[in-house]
Design an enzyme around this catalytic site. Structure first.
Site, PDB file in Angstrom:
ATOM      1  CG  ASN A 181      -0.325  -0.387   2.481  1.00  0.00           C
ATOM      2  OD1 ASN A 181       0.301  -1.441   2.575  1.00  0.00           O
ATOM      3  ND2 ASN A 181      -0.430   0.461   3.487  1.00  0.00           N
ATOM      4  CD  GLN A 189      -3.788   0.091  -1.510  1.00  0.00           C
ATOM      5  OE1 GLN A 189      -4.026   0.594  -2.610  1.00  0.00           O
ATOM      6  NE2 GLN A 189      -4.169   0.661  -0.379  1.00  0.00           N
ATOM      7  CB  CYS A 214      -3.536   3.097   9.937  1.00  0.00           C
ATOM      8  SG  CYS A 214      -4.208   2.221   8.553  1.00  0.00           S
ATOM      9  N   GLY A 264     -13.888  -2.531  -1.007  1.00  0.00           N
ATOM     10  CA  GLY A 264     -14.608  -1.647  -1.917  1.00  0.00           C
ATOM     11  C   GLY A 264     -14.028  -0.250  -2.041  1.00  0.00           C
ATOM     12  CG  HIS A 265     -12.250   2.052   1.371  1.00  0.00           C
ATOM     13  ND1 HIS A 265     -11.312   2.974   1.787  1.00  0.00           N
ATOM     14  CD2 HIS A 265     -11.949   0.904   1.999  1.00  0.00           C
ATOM     15  CE1 HIS A 265     -10.491   2.399   2.652  1.00  0.00           C
ATOM     16  NE2 HIS A 265     -10.856   1.148   2.799  1.00  0.00           N
ATOM     17  CB  THR A 313     -28.709  -7.672   8.868  1.00  0.00           C
ATOM     18  OG1 THR A 313     -29.494  -8.452   9.771  1.00  0.00           O
ATOM     19  CG2 THR A 313     -29.573  -7.193   7.716  1.00  0.00           C
TER      20      THR A 313
HETATM   21  C1  LIG Z   1      -2.984  -3.324   1.876  1.00  0.00           C
HETATM   22  C2  LIG Z   1      -4.140  -3.000   2.767  1.00  0.00           C
HETATM   23  N1  LIG Z   1      -4.653  -3.965   3.542  1.00  0.00           N
HETATM   24  C3  LIG Z   1      -5.700  -3.732   4.360  1.00  0.00           C
HETATM   25  C4  LIG Z   1      -6.300  -2.499   4.435  1.00  0.00           C
HETATM   26  C5  LIG Z   1      -7.458  -2.284   5.375  1.00  0.00           C
HETATM   27  O1  LIG Z   1      -8.652  -2.128   4.692  1.00  0.00           O
HETATM   28  P1  LIG Z   1      -9.914  -1.409   5.390  1.00  0.00           P
HETATM   29  O2  LIG Z   1      -9.523   0.006   5.590  1.00  0.00           O
HETATM   30  O3  LIG Z   1     -11.032  -1.578   4.401  1.00  0.00           O
HETATM   31  O4  LIG Z   1     -10.185  -2.104   6.665  1.00  0.00           O
HETATM   32  C6  LIG Z   1      -5.795  -1.462   3.649  1.00  0.00           C
HETATM   33  C7  LIG Z   1      -6.393  -0.109   3.714  1.00  0.00           C
HETATM   34  O5  LIG Z   1      -5.765   0.845   4.110  1.00  0.00           O
HETATM   35  C8  LIG Z   1      -4.689  -1.718   2.793  1.00  0.00           C
HETATM   36  O6  LIG Z   1      -4.152  -0.765   2.032  1.00  0.00           O
END
Ligand SMILES: Cc1ncc(COP(=O)(O)O)c(C=O)c1O
Length: 382
Positions: free
Chosen positions: A150, A178, A324, A199-200, A236
């Site tokens: 990422n 990613q 994060c 999804g995002h 649900t």
């Molecule tokens: C490589 C990777 N794994 C896991 C995640 C976590 O996904 P989510 O934010 O949908 O929990 C992310 C998102 O930042 C990511 O880039």
């Protein structure tokens, strides 16, 4: 001021077509997919169509897809499924550059007595596959290695990794959150046991994700309750988000070829400009196959926090590393693992594009970047 968004690895804007697809499920089609009446049927149809769309992006059967609340949950579920299936196996292999949603559950397992081996990467973010093969033991419960990083976008060879895991009879999970929608993923050809997508990251809604589970791989539900998702994930369904996720996968598959060409050209333009115009800059992971949309660049003697603030003030959203983490006090574990020298590491930017990134936005960023770097270098306090 019109803002330009260059942080698509943190999250992507919702595709307007996805939004349109979701709206009926936030209004008339509000039923519970488990209900026997027509409202339930409508919702159920939306969920099942989305499951097929997610499966099509991965080239797998729809019944192999477990829909859940996000990438973190999907990664956690894969790890829990593998370890619960083989309680005598107490060894897990992952890498030093995995996302926190893999590293954190592994740290938790260490407290429960598991031995977790985190493979190092080289200075370009590459993985030593011989070392992986040597690390596998008879008591290895799982190998968890991401498809694309990422922060740097560096891609790992899923086919080669899964061949090694198959040869040794070890379950293989890949965090492809990613990679999905940016590179082809063909699970009919590559025998991964668990694979996660969210999804995002591909212009779908937040709070939607999938865990692919190979037919032969065990599943233990992380969320227990009623029998949704064939008993594999209770609760649900978030129907509107699931419908949007499915539509986003559909669109990502349709745009895949164009994505690579157009987005890579824009990314390469930024990269070439930086290397030509800004002294003491290095591109992290440049020598490896990378996601077309990702540029991880370090400027010696700069502060990431200052650069981000300065660029944001001028209308350009970039990041330092994973959303994060924040601030310079918290150096990226990925760049640390790659051995990026300290004077560069603290001045790192992750610039991540999408299929919606406009050429004019790139023009603007290139006009703003050299002076932002100059200002940060002047104001940098060691
Ligand atoms: C490589 C990777 N794994 C896991 C995640 C976590 O996904 P989510 O934010 O949908 O929990 C992310 C998102 O930042 C990511 O880039």
């Amino acid at each position: 001021m019109k803002r330009a968004y260059f942080d698509n690895n943190a999250s992507t804007p919702l595709d307007p077509v996805v939004r349109e697809a979701m709206l009926p499920y936030l209004a008339d089609h509000f039923g519970n997919p488990s209900s026997g009446h027509s409202f339930g049927e409508k919702a159920r149809y939306g969920v099942e169509e989305a499951r097929s769309q997610v499966a099509a992006l991965l080239n797998c059967a729809p019944d192999r897809i477990v829909l859940d609340s996000g990438g973190s949950e999907a990664n956690n579920a894969a790890i829990v499924s593998a370890v619960m299936a083989a309680p005598a196996k107490k060894h897990i292999i992952a890498s030093q550059v995995e996302h926190a949603s893999v590293l954190s559950p592994l740290r938790f397992l260490v407290h429960l007595g598991y031995e977790v081996e985190l493979l190092p990467v080289d200075e370009q973010g590459g993985l030593d596959l011989d070392r992986l093969a040597r690390a596998i033991r008879p008591d290895t419960a799982l190998v968890s290695l991401m498809a694309a990083n990422n922060e740097t976008g560096v891609l790992w060879d899923l086919a080669a990794i899964s061949a090694i895991c198959q040869k040794h009879g070890v379950l293989f999970h890949s965090d492809a959150i990613q990679a999905a929608g940016k590179v082809p993923l063909d699970l009919a050809a590559v025998p991964v046991d668990y694979l996660t997508v969210a999804g995002h990251k591909l212009h779908g809604p937040k709070g939607s994700a999938a865990l692919y589970v190979r037919r032969s791989a065990p599943v233990t539900p992380l969320v227990m309750g009623a029998g949704q998702e064939n008993g594999r994930r209770a609760g649900t369904e978030n129907v509107a988000a699931i419908v949007g996720f499915g539509k986003a996968c559909d669109l990502a598959a349709a745009h895949l070829a164009m994505y690579h060409r157009r987005v890579a050209a824009l990314r390469d333009r930024i990269e070439t400009f930086i290397l030509a115009e800004i002294p003491a800059a290095r591109i992290n992971g440049q020598q490896r196959p990378r996601l077309a949309n990702t540029l991880n660049v370090s400027f010696a003697g700069c502060s990431s926090a200052q650069l981000i603030q300065d660029l944001d003030d001028r209308g350009f959203a970039v990041s330092a590393h994973s959303a994060c983490q924040s601030g310079d006090l918290d150096p990226s574990h990925v760049l640390l693992a790659m051995g990026v020298p300290e004077e560069y590491r603290h001045g790192t930017l992750r610039i991540s594009l999408s299929r919606f990134t406009a050429e004019t936005e790139v023009d603007g960023l290139l006009a703003a970047l050299p002076s932002a770097v100059r200002r940060s270098r002047q104001g940098f306090v060691d």
